[in-house]
Design a protein around this motif. Structure first.
Motif, short mmCIF file in Angstrom:
data_model
loop_
_atom_site.label_atom_id
_atom_site.label_comp_id
_atom_site.label_asym_id
_atom_site.label_seq_id
_atom_site.Cartn_x
_atom_site.Cartn_y
_atom_site.Cartn_z
N SER A 91 0.85 -1.18 0.10
CA SER A 91 -0.09 0.07 0.02
C SER A 91 0.74 1.27 -0.01
O SER A 91 0.68 2.22 -0.88
CB SER A 91 -0.92 -0.20 1.02
OG SER A 91 -1.62 1.23 1.36
N LYS A 97 1.34 4.24 -2.75
CA LYS A 97 1.07 5.81 -2.28
C LYS A 97 2.20 6.55 -2.78
O LYS A 97 2.23 7.51 -3.43
CB LYS A 97 0.59 5.67 -0.96
CG LYS A 97 0.41 7.01 -0.32
CD LYS A 97 -0.08 7.09 1.14
CE LYS A 97 -0.05 8.30 1.73
NZ LYS A 97 -0.32 8.30 3.30
N THR A 127 -8.37 2.11 -4.43
CA THR A 127 -8.62 1.06 -3.13
C THR A 127 -8.56 -0.37 -3.36
O THR A 127 -8.04 -0.93 -2.33
CB THR A 127 -9.86 1.21 -2.28
OG1 THR A 127 -9.81 1.22 -0.89
CG2 THR A 127 -11.25 0.51 -2.92
N MET A 169 -4.37 -0.09 -3.01
CA MET A 169 -3.91 0.79 -1.96
C MET A 169 -4.54 0.60 -0.71
O MET A 169 -3.95 1.03 0.41
CB MET A 169 -4.16 2.09 -2.34
CG MET A 169 -3.14 2.72 -3.52
SD MET A 169 -3.11 4.41 -3.95
CE MET A 169 -2.79 5.16 -2.02
N SER A 170 -5.44 -0.12 -0.50
CA SER A 170 -6.38 -0.40 0.90
C SER A 170 -6.87 0.92 1.16
O SER A 170 -6.96 2.07 0.65
CB SER A 170 -5.14 -0.65 1.73
OG SER A 170 -6.06 -0.76 3.20
N THR A 173 -5.99 5.31 0.70
CA THR A 173 -6.96 5.74 -0.63
C THR A 173 -7.64 6.99 -0.20
O THR A 173 -7.52 8.26 -0.85
CB THR A 173 -7.69 4.87 -1.37
OG1 THR A 173 -6.86 3.63 -1.94
CG2 THR A 173 -8.65 5.38 -2.23
N SER A 192 -13.87 -2.07 -0.59
CA SER A 192 -12.65 -3.01 -0.76
C SER A 192 -13.19 -4.54 -1.14
O SER A 192 -12.81 -5.35 -0.34
CB SER A 192 -11.54 -2.99 0.23
OG SER A 192 -11.51 -1.72 0.78
#
Length: 417
Positions: free
Chosen positions: A286, A290, A327, A330-331, A335, A368
């Motif tokens: 993640s 980012k 998401t 990235m979770s 996000t 998710s």
């Protein structure tokens, strides 16, 4: 080569390996974490920081508490009693799992709800004579649906409010998200019960916490196990500031071992280490995505797509699917932290209210559903069920469309632009 390109290459390779599984999925997950480090997207010292988290501690503690029900011999009894209500019908058990997990996760942490309910759901399925994998995936989805019902249903909702405060706008109220959450719960439950469950196989896998020899009922151990589980659940629901969820779970595990409901060796065996390693690897993946700047690139693309005078339908659609796709890799919390300020900036630039955009990002960012690494609870469910990447996509992508329909239908009514 740009950082965005490097991140995308690593993600594509990771996804391909997840789909085909030529090597164990845990090797792929940790390998991706190392790749992000040695391409400069995260620090080398951050490769394994995800394993030093309260989520890992919570999972370990709850796995021990949940396994104590099996060791006390009470799960067979509970499963049989519950199956008398639902019948030996997989659809009914899945429906009951979805309804209960939706209700509980609206006020409790979804991971807490899942770890508490998993032993009971597993016991119901085993008592009914079929594998628990579909019902455990229903538990994941129900916990995610319920997280949309109130501001405290999932951590990303509170994160969104914090970001709104930082951006200088009034945050959402406790029930601002409720109409959207109720819509997602109803449509999502109907979708999974009558359509989604048919899209995935029963893997036949039984989680580690349930892999114990069938034991006769020990009333003393059963009372201690049930009382401990209920006490831990009450603490998780109450969320006192001085007793976090992971501390409550560990305290429960200590009671179980201290009262000899389980031996230390049995407690260690009850912890699904494959599940723990998968969850821990999520942080590095993640953070790598980012740090690559992928979110900023997505924002630029959105502005180019929207143009100068976009319709409100176009705004909602483009922003929803951008956040929803982010998401999945990235979770949810990263996000929302990354994309919500961008969304508010977009609202200011095109001259519309920031609230419908903020709500759209909050809902899409927590949707998710479609990949194993979209959230820690997804990785946890992979460990419990052995579902593959493709299985998540099969059942999760239609659920994204269900969530989108709810957002598009209710934004003009509840939060007009």
């Amino acid at each position: 080569m740009s950082q965005i390109a490097v991140a995308l290459i690593i993600l594509v390779i990771t996804v391909v390996l997840f789909i085909w599984e030529p090597i164990p999925i845990i090797v792929t997950a940790i390998g991706a974490s190392i790749a992000f480090a040695y391409t400069g997207l995260i620090e080398v010292g951050d490769i394994f920081t995800g394993y030093n988290s309260t989520t890992i501690v919570l999972l370990a503690g709850m796995m021990v508490v949940g396994a104590s029900l099996f060791h006390a011999g009470i799960t067979d009894l509970i499963g049989e009693k519950m199956v008398k209500v639902t019948g030996k019908n997989e659809r009914n058990i899945i429906l009951a799992t979805l309804v209960v997990s939706c209700a509980l996760s609206s006020v409790c942490s979804n991971i807490g709800v899942m770890t508490a309910m998993a032993p009971l759901v597993t016991a119901m399925c085993l008592a009914a004579g079929f594998g628990p994998s579909k019902a455990l995936l229903a538990l994941l989805f129900g916990a995610q649906f319920g997280g949309f019902v109130t501001l405290v249903g999932v951590g990303s909702n509170a994160t969104a409010n914090s970001v709104m405060v930082e951006q200088g706008i009034e945050p959402f109220g406790f029930f601002s998200i409720t109409p959207f959450g109720v819509g997602v719960c109803i449509l999502g439950t109907l979708y999974f019960t009558f359509i989604g469950r048919k899209l995935i196989p029963d893997t036949g896998y039984v989680p580690e916490f349930a892999k114990t020899d069938k034991k006769p009922l020990d009333k003393r151990k059963a009372v201690i196990a049930v009382a401990t589980l209920l006490c831990v659940l009450v603490v998780i629901a109450a969320s006192p500031k001085n007793i976090p969820m992971h501390v409550a779970a560990v305290a429960g595990a200590l009671v179980i071992v201290g009262t000899k409901c389980m031996s230390v060796q049995d407690a260690i065996k009850a912890i699904d280490w494959n599940c723990m390693l998968l969850v821990g690897s999520l942080t590095a993946i993640s953070n790598g995505v980012k740090n690559s700047g992928l979110g900023d690139a997505a924002a630029e693309a959105i502005l180019n797509i929207l143009g100068e005078n976009p319709s409100t339908f176009m705004i909602t659609t483009v922003i929803f699917f951008t956040a929803a796709l982010l998401t999945q890799i990235m979770s949810n919390i990263p996000t929302i932290m990354l994309f919500l300020p961008i969304g508010i900036s977009i609202a200011n630039q095109i001259g519309v209210s920031p609230y419908p955009i903020a709500m759209t990002i909050t809902l899409a960012g927590a949707a998710s559903y479609a990949t194993p690494f979209a959230a820690p609870q997804n990785m946890m469910t992979v460990g419990w069920t052995h579902y593959k990447f493709v299985d998540f996509m099969k059942i999760g992508l239609p659920m994204l469309l269900v969530t989108y329909i709810v957002v598009v239908a209710l934004v003009p009514i509840c939060l007009p632009y």
